[in-house]
Design an enzyme around this catalytic site. Structure first.
Site, PDB file in Angstrom:
ATOM      1  N   HIS A 204     -12.809  -5.001  -7.308  1.00  0.00           N
ATOM      2  CA  HIS A 204     -13.950  -4.066  -6.829  1.00  0.00           C
ATOM      3  C   HIS A 204     -15.237  -4.843  -6.341  1.00  0.00           C
ATOM      4  CE1 HIS A 204     -16.786  -0.633  -6.802  1.00  0.00           C
ATOM      5  NE2 HIS A 204     -15.662   0.062  -6.813  1.00  0.00           N
TER       6      HIS A 204
ATOM      7  N   ASP B 227      -8.419   3.295  -8.929  1.00  0.00           N
ATOM      8  CA  ASP B 227      -7.297   3.439  -8.018  1.00  0.00           C
ATOM      9  C   ASP B 227      -5.745   3.171  -8.955  1.00  0.00           C
ATOM     10  OD1 ASP B 227      -7.989   5.051  -5.905  1.00  0.00           O
ATOM     11  OD2 ASP B 227      -8.643   2.987  -5.046  1.00  0.00           O
TER      12      ASP B 227
HETATM   13  N1  ACO Z   1      -5.630  -9.317  -6.159  1.00  0.00           N
HETATM   14  C1  ACO Z   1      -5.636 -10.582  -6.315  1.00  0.00           C
HETATM   15  N2  ACO Z   1      -6.815 -11.302  -5.943  1.00  0.00           N
HETATM   16  C2  ACO Z   1      -7.930 -10.596  -5.664  1.00  0.00           C
HETATM   17  C3  ACO Z   1      -7.947  -9.277  -5.593  1.00  0.00           C
HETATM   18  C4  ACO Z   1      -6.657  -8.491  -6.003  1.00  0.00           C
HETATM   19  N3  ACO Z   1      -6.502  -7.224  -5.934  1.00  0.00           N
HETATM   20  N4  ACO Z   1      -8.929  -8.937  -5.280  1.00  0.00           N
HETATM   21  C5  ACO Z   1      -9.756  -9.909  -5.299  1.00  0.00           C
HETATM   22  N5  ACO Z   1      -9.229 -10.952  -5.299  1.00  0.00           N
HETATM   23  C6  ACO Z   1      -9.640 -12.262  -5.243  1.00  0.00           C
HETATM   24  C7  ACO Z   1      -9.807 -12.616  -3.832  1.00  0.00           C
HETATM   25  O1  ACO Z   1      -8.414 -13.207  -3.299  1.00  0.00           O
HETATM   26  C8  ACO Z   1     -10.693 -13.867  -3.968  1.00  0.00           C
HETATM   27  O2  ACO Z   1     -10.313 -14.911  -4.385  1.00  0.00           O
HETATM   28  P1  ACO Z   1     -11.024 -16.347  -3.987  1.00  0.00           P
HETATM   29  O3  ACO Z   1     -12.328 -16.318  -4.282  1.00  0.00           O
HETATM   30  O4  ACO Z   1      -9.888 -17.524  -4.381  1.00  0.00           O
HETATM   31  O5  ACO Z   1     -10.741 -16.295  -2.303  1.00  0.00           O
HETATM   32  C9  ACO Z   1     -11.720 -13.252  -4.989  1.00  0.00           C
HETATM   33  O6  ACO Z   1     -10.830 -12.571  -6.033  1.00  0.00           O
HETATM   34  C10 ACO Z   1     -12.712 -12.262  -4.679  1.00  0.00           C
HETATM   35  O7  ACO Z   1     -12.081 -11.308  -3.722  1.00  0.00           O
HETATM   36  P2  ACO Z   1     -12.922 -10.574  -2.425  1.00  0.00           P
HETATM   37  O8  ACO Z   1     -11.947  -9.837  -1.680  1.00  0.00           O
HETATM   38  O9  ACO Z   1     -14.382 -11.524  -2.193  1.00  0.00           O
HETATM   39  O10 ACO Z   1     -13.584  -9.398  -3.406  1.00  0.00           O
HETATM   40  P3  ACO Z   1     -14.253  -8.292  -2.457  1.00  0.00           P
HETATM   41  O11 ACO Z   1     -15.263  -7.673  -3.571  1.00  0.00           O
HETATM   42  O12 ACO Z   1     -14.877  -8.640  -1.257  1.00  0.00           O
HETATM   43  O13 ACO Z   1     -13.118  -6.979  -2.567  1.00  0.00           O
HETATM   44  C11 ACO Z   1     -11.582  -5.465  -2.896  1.00  0.00           C
HETATM   45  C12 ACO Z   1     -12.846  -5.914  -3.314  1.00  0.00           C
HETATM   46  C13 ACO Z   1     -11.678  -4.923  -1.255  1.00  0.00           C
HETATM   47  C14 ACO Z   1     -11.745  -3.867  -3.665  1.00  0.00           C
HETATM   48  C15 ACO Z   1     -10.631  -6.263  -3.119  1.00  0.00           C
HETATM   49  O14 ACO Z   1     -10.541  -6.479  -4.552  1.00  0.00           O
HETATM   50  C16 ACO Z   1      -9.019  -5.678  -2.901  1.00  0.00           C
HETATM   51  O15 ACO Z   1      -8.444  -5.764  -1.665  1.00  0.00           O
HETATM   52  N6  ACO Z   1      -8.387  -5.005  -4.037  1.00  0.00           N
HETATM   53  C17 ACO Z   1      -7.208  -4.386  -3.724  1.00  0.00           C
HETATM   54  C18 ACO Z   1      -7.125  -3.095  -3.090  1.00  0.00           C
HETATM   55  C19 ACO Z   1      -7.817  -1.822  -3.861  1.00  0.00           C
HETATM   56  O16 ACO Z   1      -7.283  -1.723  -4.913  1.00  0.00           O
HETATM   57  N7  ACO Z   1      -8.700  -1.069  -3.386  1.00  0.00           N
HETATM   58  C20 ACO Z   1      -9.406   0.269  -4.056  1.00  0.00           C
HETATM   59  C21 ACO Z   1     -10.927  -0.391  -4.193  1.00  0.00           C
HETATM   60  S1  ACO Z   1     -11.606   0.683  -5.304  1.00  0.00           S
HETATM   61  C22 ACO Z   1     -11.960   2.001  -4.171  1.00  0.00           C
HETATM   62  O17 ACO Z   1     -12.062   1.672  -3.038  1.00  0.00           O
HETATM   63  C23 ACO Z   1     -12.004   3.413  -4.498  1.00  0.00           C
END
Ligand code: ACO
Length: 394
Positions: free
Chosen positions: A265, A320
């Protein structure tokens, strides 16, 4: 004095840039705290109802018994939609996404209630009541119409959550199922500044009508980067298939830098408090209505993700992760998950609409122009095609 932004102040997606001062809700992502009007989400999930929570969000205080009863009665009275709206929906393609149907129908309400009087409390109240009352009816009506059936009329004997489940099936829902669904609505009612809330506030700031405000927020929520990850969580759990397959699945995702749906998140760096509540609700529902084998897969996935990256990167289940499993057990089709998110979030959007009106200044950000200057106008005969313009079928 006009503030000039320099390019090094620019942030993609306005990430971290405050877009409003708000009293509606607050998130502490480090501690995993969510509050609506200062009250913790855990307390509201346990003690309140969706309609009471909507009142709290929109009017900024908990209602008295009389205020709550009046609000519930008004909403009950206004649940029906005009036959013009139903007839309009009959012209929608049955294959269209329910979020598109909802956005169109929400905007259409503005045609019927077009007298805009934003400084009149009675107008504000009527718009709040109509939108909260009619949005669930419109979601359910489109669902029935696309199946070739007549919409099911709202049932005045049933409360907000139970009535929505009834309008999807024409069967009175199990009381526990209805109560759990009501809590799900409370959990999704508001979540500070995000794309759809920002969209609602920008639209509100032009002093347009509230139906346009909600329609624009619905359109924003519809995008796959905002609403809708819970549908993808279900697909993922089915793809994994069994508890034994969880570890290799996580290893494969991490090796391929592929995101695991329902985890992570932008704000929370611990488990989303809503996910904790939803998991508890899912267990209650499965205990009564039968176990879901994919729940075991989900729990194992949570453990394995925590072991591999959770503690290191702050990647934990978000709202979610468990909601899709729960909605499926309630018999709700997967493409209605995002419209249900919208039904709940209307409360938060209306709270922000009302707040925006009290402090309004039209949103007018600036931009950093990175295009050309002083180019010559090329005569038609000298222009060359340098890209495929694509084709549009009839
Ligand atoms: N699975 C695996 N690795 C992850 C995940 C995940 N779901 N989420 C983040 N990471 C990792 C990233 O790869 C990154 O690793 P790195 O530093 O080695 O590159 C690190 O954690 C930080 O991730 P970011 O993408 O920078 O986190 P950000 O805060 O930008 O993204 C987001 C948040 C978009 C929700 C992301 O976690 C994601 O895409 N999750 C999956 C989709 C999802 O469940 N969305 C619903 C969100 S809740 C809502 O919108 C109501």
């Amino acid at each position: 004095m006009m503030m000039i932004m320099t390019s090094n102040e620019f942030r993609d997606g306005l990430a971290g840039v405050p877009a409003a001062k708000s009293r509606v809700s607050h998130v502490d992502g480090e501690k995993g705290i969510l509050e609506y009007r200062g009250i913790r989400i855990e307390e509201l999930a346990e003690k309140s109802s969706f309609i009471e929570t909507a009142y709290l969000l929109i009017w900024g205080k908990l209602p008295t018994q009389e205020e709550l009863e009046d609000f519930e009665t008004e909403i009950r009275y206004h649940r029906r939609i005009k036959y013009h709206i139903r007839d309009m929906m009959k012209c929608f393609p049955g294959t269209g996404h329910p979020m598109d149907a909802l956005q169109t129908s929400a905007a259409a309400l503005g045609l019927f209630y077009s007298r805009r009087a934003l400084d009149n409390p009675n107008y504000i109240r009527a718009a709040v009541v109509r939108l909260l009352a009619k949005i669930p009816t419109m979601v359910a009506a489109f669902h029935m119409i696309r199946k070739g059936n007549d919409p099911i009329q709202p049932n005045d004997d049933l409360n907000y959550a139970a009535n929505f489940l009834y309008m999807l099936t024409e069967r009175r829902p199990d009381p526990l199922a209805a109560q759990i669904f009501d809590v799900c609505l409370t959990l999704h009612a508001e979540h500070t500044m995000n794309a759809s809330t920002f969209s609602a506030r920008v639209t509100a700031s032009t002093l347009t009508d509230p139906y346009a405000v909600i329609a624009s927020a619905v359109g924003t929520l519809a995008g796959p980067l905002h609403g809708g990850a819970n549908e993808e969580v279900l697909n993922m759990l089915e793809e994994i298939g069994s508890v034994e397959n969880v570890r290799p699945y996580v290893e494969r995702c991490l090796a391929n830098k592929q995101k695991i749906m329902g985890f992570g998140h932008r704000v929370y760096k611990v488990k989303d408090p809503r996910a904790t509540i939803l998991q508890d609700l899912a267990e209650q529902l499965f205990a009564k209505m039968g176990h879901d084998e994919y729940y075991d897969v989900a729990v194992e996935l949570e453990n394995v993700v925590e072991e591999y990256i959770g503690r290191e990167k702050g990647i934990y289940p978000n709202v979610d992760f468990y909601s899709g499993l729960l909605y499926r057990k309630l018999g709700i089709p997967a493409d209605l998950f995002t419209p249900i998110f919208a039904i709940a979030r209307v409360a938060g959007w209306l709270a922000h609409w009302k707040e925006q009106l009290t402090v309004n200044k039209i949103y007018r950000p600036t931009q950093i122009y990175v295009g050309d200057h002083n180019l010559a106008y090329i005569p038609m005969a000298e222009r060359v095609v340098d890209r495929d313009p694509g084709t549009v079928s009839a």
